[in-house]
Design a protein around this motif. Structure first.
Motif, PDB file in Angstrom:
ATOM      1  N   ARG A  52      30.221 -23.908   5.789  1.00  0.00           N
ATOM      2  CA  ARG A  52      30.018 -24.657   7.033  1.00  0.00           C
ATOM      3  C   ARG A  52      29.848 -26.154   6.805  1.00  0.00           C
ATOM      4  N   GLN A  53      29.225 -26.539   5.710  1.00  0.00           N
ATOM      5  CA  GLN A  53      28.965 -27.953   5.464  1.00  0.00           C
ATOM      6  C   GLN A  53      30.126 -28.657   4.754  1.00  0.00           C
ATOM      7  N   GLY A  54      31.130 -27.906   4.336  1.00  0.00           N
ATOM      8  CA  GLY A  54      32.272 -28.508   3.656  1.00  0.00           C
ATOM      9  C   GLY A  54      31.956 -29.034   2.266  1.00  0.00           C
ATOM     10  N   SER A  55      30.911 -28.516   1.657  1.00  0.00           N
ATOM     11  CA  SER A  55      30.502 -28.999   0.330  1.00  0.00           C
ATOM     12  C   SER A  55      31.051 -28.149  -0.815  1.00  0.00           C
ATOM     13  N   PHE A  56      31.717 -27.045  -0.496  1.00  0.00           N
ATOM     14  CA  PHE A  56      32.254 -26.165  -1.535  1.00  0.00           C
ATOM     15  C   PHE A  56      33.482 -26.807  -2.166  1.00  0.00           C
ATOM     16  N   GLU A  57      33.436 -26.991  -3.493  1.00  0.00           N
ATOM     17  CA  GLU A  57      34.538 -27.550  -4.275  1.00  0.00           C
ATOM     18  C   GLU A  57      34.983 -26.495  -5.287  1.00  0.00           C
ATOM     19  N   PRO A  58      36.028 -25.738  -4.984  1.00  0.00           N
ATOM     20  CA  PRO A  58      36.487 -24.711  -5.928  1.00  0.00           C
ATOM     21  C   PRO A  58      36.849 -25.316  -7.286  1.00  0.00           C
ATOM     22  N   GLN A  59      36.511 -24.622  -8.346  1.00  0.00           N
ATOM     23  CA  GLN A  59      36.803 -25.097  -9.692  1.00  0.00           C
ATOM     24  C   GLN A  59      38.141 -24.572 -10.206  1.00  0.00           C
ATOM     25  N   ILE A  60      38.447 -23.320  -9.895  1.00  0.00           N
ATOM     26  CA  ILE A  60      39.667 -22.716 -10.439  1.00  0.00           C
ATOM     27  C   ILE A  60      40.920 -23.309  -9.786  1.00  0.00           C
ATOM     28  N   ILE A  61      40.844 -23.638  -8.506  1.00  0.00           N
ATOM     29  CA  ILE A  61      41.941 -24.290  -7.786  1.00  0.00           C
ATOM     30  C   ILE A  61      41.312 -25.409  -6.968  1.00  0.00           C
ATOM     31  N   PRO A  62      41.258 -26.619  -7.529  1.00  0.00           N
ATOM     32  CA  PRO A  62      40.609 -27.722  -6.824  1.00  0.00           C
ATOM     33  C   PRO A  62      41.264 -28.041  -5.478  1.00  0.00           C
ATOM     34  N   LYS A  63      40.487 -28.671  -4.610  1.00  0.00           N
ATOM     35  CA  LYS A  63      41.022 -29.091  -3.316  1.00  0.00           C
ATOM     36  C   LYS A  63      42.234 -29.989  -3.528  1.00  0.00           C
ATOM     37  N   HIS A  64      43.193 -29.887  -2.655  1.00  0.00           N
ATOM     38  CA  HIS A  64      44.419 -30.682  -2.637  1.00  0.00           C
ATOM     39  C   HIS A  64      45.406 -30.318  -3.747  1.00  0.00           C
ATOM     40  N   GLN A  65      45.084 -29.350  -4.592  1.00  0.00           N
ATOM     41  CA  GLN A  65      46.039 -28.922  -5.622  1.00  0.00           C
ATOM     42  C   GLN A  65      47.108 -28.054  -4.969  1.00  0.00           C
ATOM     43  N   THR A  66      48.365 -28.377  -5.213  1.00  0.00           N
ATOM     44  CA  THR A  66      49.464 -27.597  -4.646  1.00  0.00           C
ATOM     45  C   THR A  66      50.336 -26.976  -5.726  1.00  0.00           C
ATOM     46  N   ARG A  67      50.188 -27.421  -6.958  1.00  0.00           N
ATOM     47  CA  ARG A  67      50.971 -26.868  -8.061  1.00  0.00           C
ATOM     48  C   ARG A  67      50.054 -26.083  -8.978  1.00  0.00           C
ATOM     49  N   TRP A  68      50.575 -24.994  -9.518  1.00  0.00           N
ATOM     50  CA  TRP A  68      49.818 -24.168 -10.460  1.00  0.00           C
ATOM     51  C   TRP A  68      50.061 -24.726 -11.849  1.00  0.00           C
ATOM     52  N   ASN A  69      49.108 -25.489 -12.344  1.00  0.00           N
ATOM     53  CA  ASN A  69      49.237 -26.086 -13.674  1.00  0.00           C
ATOM     54  C   ASN A  69      48.727 -25.116 -14.730  1.00  0.00           C
ATOM     55  N   GLY A  70      49.404 -25.079 -15.851  1.00  0.00           N
ATOM     56  CA  GLY A  70      48.944 -24.265 -16.960  1.00  0.00           C
ATOM     57  C   GLY A  70      49.354 -22.810 -16.914  1.00  0.00           C
ATOM     58  N   PHE A  71      50.210 -22.439 -15.964  1.00  0.00           N
ATOM     59  CA  PHE A  71      50.623 -21.039 -15.882  1.00  0.00           C
ATOM     60  C   PHE A  71      51.377 -20.639 -17.143  1.00  0.00           C
ATOM     61  N   ASP A  72      52.219 -21.545 -17.646  1.00  0.00           N
ATOM     62  CA  ASP A  72      52.942 -21.280 -18.891  1.00  0.00           C
ATOM     63  C   ASP A  72      51.963 -21.047 -20.046  1.00  0.00           C
ATOM     64  N   ASP A  73      50.881 -21.813 -20.069  1.00  0.00           N
ATOM     65  CA  ASP A  73      49.883 -21.652 -21.130  1.00  0.00           C
ATOM     66  C   ASP A  73      49.246 -20.270 -21.099  1.00  0.00           C
ATOM     67  N   LYS A  74      49.046 -19.733 -19.909  1.00  0.00           N
ATOM     68  CA  LYS A  74      48.483 -18.380 -19.792  1.00  0.00           C
ATOM     69  C   LYS A  74      49.451 -17.344 -20.367  1.00  0.00           C
ATOM     70  N   ILE A  75      50.734 -17.515 -20.068  1.00  0.00           N
ATOM     71  CA  ILE A  75      51.748 -16.605 -20.600  1.00  0.00           C
ATOM     72  C   ILE A  75      51.768 -16.677 -22.126  1.00  0.00           C
ATOM     73  N   LEU A  76      51.744 -17.884 -22.664  1.00  0.00           N
ATOM     74  CA  LEU A  76      51.773 -18.057 -24.120  1.00  0.00           C
ATOM     75  C   LEU A  76      50.533 -17.479 -24.787  1.00  0.00           C
ATOM     76  N   SER A  77      49.401 -17.632 -24.142  1.00  0.00           N
ATOM     77  CA  SER A  77      48.165 -17.078 -24.686  1.00  0.00           C
ATOM     78  C   SER A  77      48.237 -15.557 -24.782  1.00  0.00           C
ATOM     79  N   LEU A  78      48.750 -14.913 -23.742  1.00  0.00           N
ATOM     80  CA  LEU A  78      48.888 -13.453 -23.761  1.00  0.00           C
ATOM     81  C   LEU A  78      49.900 -13.012 -24.814  1.00  0.00           C
TER      82      LEU A  78
END
Length: 114
Positions: A52-78
């Motif tokens: 309600r207060q608009g104070s929540f700032e997600p860490q895993i997908i920050p506000k205003h992020q539209t691209r999934w960064n690091g997805f390739d790194d996850k694939i390589l790690s697996l």
């Protein structure tokens, strides 16, 4: 991914869904916002929880992020941990709810191997 966001919000608020409000400000959940992340794998529609207060700032997908960064790194790690292309495909479908082609996974791992 949405479950992780729900856990982040619960941590931010200090209480889980349907539990008494545990923060002194009385901040509570306030629905969800739709967002679509774009990446090498295509598009991933998500519902991001809000407070309600608009104070929540997600860490895993920050506000205003539209691209999934690091997805390739996850694939390589697996892949580095010895998972096969099909196992990686199944894992990504289970964890992120997105279909990634075996060809894309092979392309990512081949790019590093060369």
């Amino acid at each position: 991914m949405e479950r992780v966001l729900e856990v982040e919000l619960a941590d931010h608020l200090g209480h889980a869904r349907h539990e008494p409000v545990a923060n002194p400000a009385g901040n509570t959940r306030n629905g969800k916002s739709k967002k679509t992340l774009k990446g090498e794998f295509g598009e991933l529609p998500l519902e991001i929880p809000r407070d309600r207060q608009g104070s929540f700032e997600p860490q895993i997908i920050p506000k205003h992020q539209t691209r999934w960064n690091g997805f390739d790194d996850k694939i390589l790690s697996l892949y580095a941990r010895g998972m096969t292309v099909r196992e990686i495909q199944a894992h990504l479908a289970e964890m992120y709810g997105t279909e990634v082609s075996p060809t894309l996974i092979s392309s990512v791992t081949d790019a590093v191997a060369c």
